[in-house]
Design an enzyme around this catalytic site. Structure first.
Site, PDB file in Angstrom:
ATOM      1  N   HIS A 172       0.807  -1.217   0.000  1.00 28.24           N
ATOM      2  CA  HIS A 172       0.000   0.000   0.000  1.00 28.24           C
ATOM      3  C   HIS A 172       0.843   1.270   0.000  1.00 28.24           C
ATOM      4  CE1 HIS A 172       0.464  -0.425   4.485  1.00 28.24           C
ATOM      5  NE2 HIS A 172       0.522   0.895   4.403  1.00 28.24           N
ATOM      6  N   ASP A 218       0.167  -7.726   1.113  1.00 22.49           N
ATOM      7  CA  ASP A 218       0.519  -6.320   1.349  1.00 22.49           C
ATOM      8  C   ASP A 218       2.034  -6.142   1.413  1.00 22.49           C
ATOM      9  OD1 ASP A 218       0.145  -3.620   1.710  1.00 22.49           O
ATOM     10  OD2 ASP A 218      -0.137  -3.749   3.884  1.00 22.49           O
ATOM     11  N   SER A 261       4.761   2.349   7.868  1.00 27.03           N
ATOM     12  CA  SER A 261       4.440   1.173   7.059  1.00 27.03           C
ATOM     13  C   SER A 261       5.637   0.714   6.244  1.00 27.03           C
ATOM     14  CB  SER A 261       3.273   1.482   6.122  1.00 27.03           C
ATOM     15  OG  SER A 261       2.096   1.742   6.851  1.00 27.03           O
TER      16      SER A 261
END
Length: 462
Positions: A194, A224, A307
């Site tokens: 993402h 992911d 992230s």
């Protein structure tokens, strides 16, 4: 002697008569040769006043008269007595003269000295403080050894930071910031899908501040995860990969990332739980972009921008990839933004396998059992649907599930003895394995539990 009225003339020594020397009593001093004008009259008036009004006493035998007391002194010093002179010649004997200070004088002097010394000392102190105010030096510890134990947070950070990067991504409609870490000397960097999804331009910044462009190698929305690569960079410092199977609840961990574009941010915490079923994504609405993660839970603060960053153990080995956080509910009036101590990381064992596939082929494979689940089922466990997509059978013919004996309507309640409470959890438990791994499924059919052995198949990811 009793008081009585004096009738005799006043004593001759009381005034200055003008008679001859014969009229003086023995021992009375002779008159001075010079007198003031009108002295006789003044003396006569004095005699009269004294004779009429002044009572007197006769001197006793024990007490000498004034005449008797003054006569020897006058004779000794050859001074004539003049009672009308400006100063009397009488002298008071006050005893022997005392020399030195008395006790009260010493105490008063000491008190005055103490007060004076205190005042001077206070004034000097204030003056010294004012003069030295610009030269004030506070106590401070000396410079110590800057080295830290390798298993301390500072030691872990010092080891890992050279291998952590910040990604600045620009897309067609938006831009964002994420984190990644170096996998090998060739320049491959692992991050979240993402972070780089729909990226048109990717810039990688190292802890030294050097920034270069990167290219996308491959990505997978189901896990992911994504891999990008930089070229022409020397001195890359790949991070060591750990084993997420060794992680236990309570183990200390360190997270590194760029929350809100604050690069090289280090936070610390512990492993709060393992095997947490976490789903993320789903923005497309068809479920093709949903990520299923059998995650490590940590209370190390993780925020937007973290992230793709590494979650490190006490030996500075990567045990997870920071990927998601749980915030307060959106309808909560006291909703807190950012980290509330619920962070989730993809286990590095899963990340390693996916990264190897992405580097090799640009795509990742997913382990499957070959069945279609009823995602609307609200009971306990994962129910196999009656029908599959587009009217196809819910159990793929010849697939892993069909070979294991799974039927439509079966409810799968356990995987390798671990209970599952829904379809999402079953997918997460399966994807935590590799294609070809054997599993034992507990199935509820017609109210009876039975055990089925299945070997996972493979499907291409997205």
């Amino acid at each position: 002697m009793a008081d009585r009225q004096q009738t005799d003339p006043a004593p001759q020594w009381w005034s200055r008569p003008e008679g001859t020397a014969d009229s003086r009593r023995d021992g009375v001093p002779a008159p001075r040769p010079e007198t003031r004008d009108g002295g006789g009259e003044h003396g006569a008036e004095g005699d009269g006043a004294a004779g009429q009004a002044a009572p007197t006493q006769e001197p006793s035998a024990q007490e000498p008269s004034a005449h008797e007391a003054s006569a020897p002194e006058a004779s000794a010093h050859q001074v004539r007595y003049d009672p009308w002179g400006a100063q009397p010649l009488q002298a008071v004997d006050r005893g022997r003269d005392r020399r030195g200070f008395r006790l009260w004088q010493v105490a008063a002097l000491a008190a005055a000295t103490a007060l004076l010394a205190g005042g001077i000392g206070g004034w000097v102190g204030v003056l010294a403080e004012r003069q030295s105010s610009t030269r004030l030096v506070l106590p401070q510890a000396a410079v110590a050894d800057k080295g830290r134990a390798p298993d301390s947070v500072a030691g872990i950070a010092a080891t890992a930071l050279p291998g952590v990067v910040t990604l600045h991504v620009r897309g067609a409609k938006s831009s964002g910031t994420g984190t990644g870490f170096v996998l090998d000397p060739q320049g491959h960097i692992l991050t979240n899908n993402h972070v780089v999804a729909d990226a048109k331009e990717i810039a990688v910044t190292f802890s030294t501040g050097e920034s270069v462009t990167a290219e996308l190698v491959g990505r997978d929305s189901g896990y992911d995860l994504a891999v990008v690569k930089v070229s022409g960079v020397r001195g890359l410092r790949p991070l060591s990969l750990g084993n997420s199977e060794n992680v236990k609840v309570g183990d200390p961990v360190v997270a590194i990332g760029a929350p809100f574009d604050l690069s090289n941010t280090v936070t610390a915490g512990i492993i709060s739980a393992t095997g947490r079923p976490v789903t993320a994504g789903g923005d497309k609405g068809d479920g093709s972009d949903i990520s299923y993660v059998d995650a490590l839970q940590t209370d190390a603060p993780i925020n937007p921008g973290n992230s793709g960053g590494p979650l490190l153990d006490a030996r500075a080995h990567v045990v997870g990839i920071n990927s998601a956080i749980r915030g307060a509910d959106k309808d909560d009036p006291d909703r807190q933004g950012g980290s509330i101590g619920l962070g989730f990381a993809i286990p590095i064992n899963q990340g390693k396998r996916v990264a190897e596939e992405l580097i090799a082929t640009g795509r990742a494979t997913h382990p499957v059992i070959g069945v279609t689940l009823d995602m609307d089922y609200t009971g306990d466990g994962a129910r196999v649907g009656d029908k599959g997509e587009d009217g196809k059978p819910s159990v793929t013919a010849g697939g892993p599930g069909a070979r294991a004996g799974i039927r439509p309507g079966d409810v799968i309640t356990k995987v390798d003895g671990q209970r599952v409470r829904g379809g999402d959890e079953l997918i997460i438990k399966i994807r935590a394995h590799r294609p070809g791994d054997p599993l034992t499924l507990t199935v509820l059919r017609d109210g009876r539990e039975r055990t089925l052995d299945v070997v996972l198949g493979s499907a291409n990811g997205s």
